[in-house]
Design an enzyme around this catalytic site. Sequence first.
Site, PDB file in Angstrom:
ATOM      1  N   ALA A 167       0.278  -1.352   0.026  1.00  0.00           N
ATOM      2  CA  ALA A 167      -0.137   0.288  -0.191  1.00  0.00           C
ATOM      3  C   ALA A 167       0.925   1.221   0.327  1.00  0.00           C
ATOM      4  O   ALA A 167       2.257   1.003   0.504  1.00  0.00           O
ATOM      5  CB  ALA A 167      -1.044  -0.685   1.341  1.00  0.00           C
ATOM      6  N   GLY A 191       0.321  -5.878   0.849  1.00  0.00           N
ATOM      7  CA  GLY A 191      -0.563  -5.314  -0.319  1.00  0.00           C
ATOM      8  C   GLY A 191      -0.159  -6.285  -0.955  1.00  0.00           C
ATOM      9  O   GLY A 191      -0.531  -6.938  -2.571  1.00  0.00           O
ATOM     10  N   GLU A 221      -0.406  -9.643  -1.209  1.00  0.00           N
ATOM     11  CA  GLU A 221      -1.882  -9.868  -1.080  1.00  0.00           C
ATOM     12  C   GLU A 221      -2.013  -9.862  -2.976  1.00  0.00           C
ATOM     13  O   GLU A 221      -3.308 -10.921  -2.418  1.00  0.00           O
ATOM     14  CB  GLU A 221      -3.079  -9.003  -0.560  1.00  0.00           C
ATOM     15  CG  GLU A 221      -1.876  -9.503   0.971  1.00  0.00           C
ATOM     16  CD  GLU A 221      -2.987  -7.976   1.951  1.00  0.00           C
ATOM     17  OE1 GLU A 221      -4.146  -8.058   1.654  1.00  0.00           O
ATOM     18  OE2 GLU A 221      -2.267  -7.966   2.663  1.00  0.00           O
ATOM     19  N   GLU A 255       2.814  -5.568   7.733  1.00  0.00           N
ATOM     20  CA  GLU A 255       2.350  -4.834   8.734  1.00  0.00           C
ATOM     21  C   GLU A 255       2.033  -4.897  10.161  1.00  0.00           C
ATOM     22  O   GLU A 255       1.375  -5.226  10.952  1.00  0.00           O
ATOM     23  CB  GLU A 255       0.971  -4.477   7.650  1.00  0.00           C
ATOM     24  CG  GLU A 255       0.083  -5.879   6.651  1.00  0.00           C
ATOM     25  CD  GLU A 255       0.352  -6.041   5.983  1.00  0.00           C
ATOM     26  OE1 GLU A 255      -0.224  -6.615   5.168  1.00  0.00           O
ATOM     27  OE2 GLU A 255       1.589  -6.092   5.904  1.00  0.00           O
TER      28      GLU A 255
END
Length: 135
Positions: free
Chosen positions: A57, A103, A106, A126
Amino acid sequence: NVRPDGVAVITLDNAPVNSLASPLVVSLEESIKKVTADTSVKAILITGKGALFSGGAEITEFSQMKNQAEVDTMRGRLSSVMDLIDGCPKTVVAAINGPALGGGLELAMACHYRVGSAKANVALPEVQLGLLPGG
């Protein structure tokens, strides 16, 4: 970019770490939809430009948001793109050319298959901050 063998190559390009900033996520969504509709495309390959697949992110965007609704909208957009990839009728492969973090990992996991170069590594940093991945 569609190769002669029918593989569409989508390159994450947001220097310096290919962060999943809103413009990149919108572009990725548009690209996935475009190549999915293209009958000459047999498969989709997602990779990162340069030395990283994706650093995850774009955390600077969070500080610019005025309320929780804006944060939820940004998360929802990325989640929708991952759902689009996961549900794609064409095979989607993540070519992890370097670190895939948060992310970025992910996103790679949303793909049907993943292949990694010798420089690939994956992590969900994170969790060190007490944050749940994807949440």
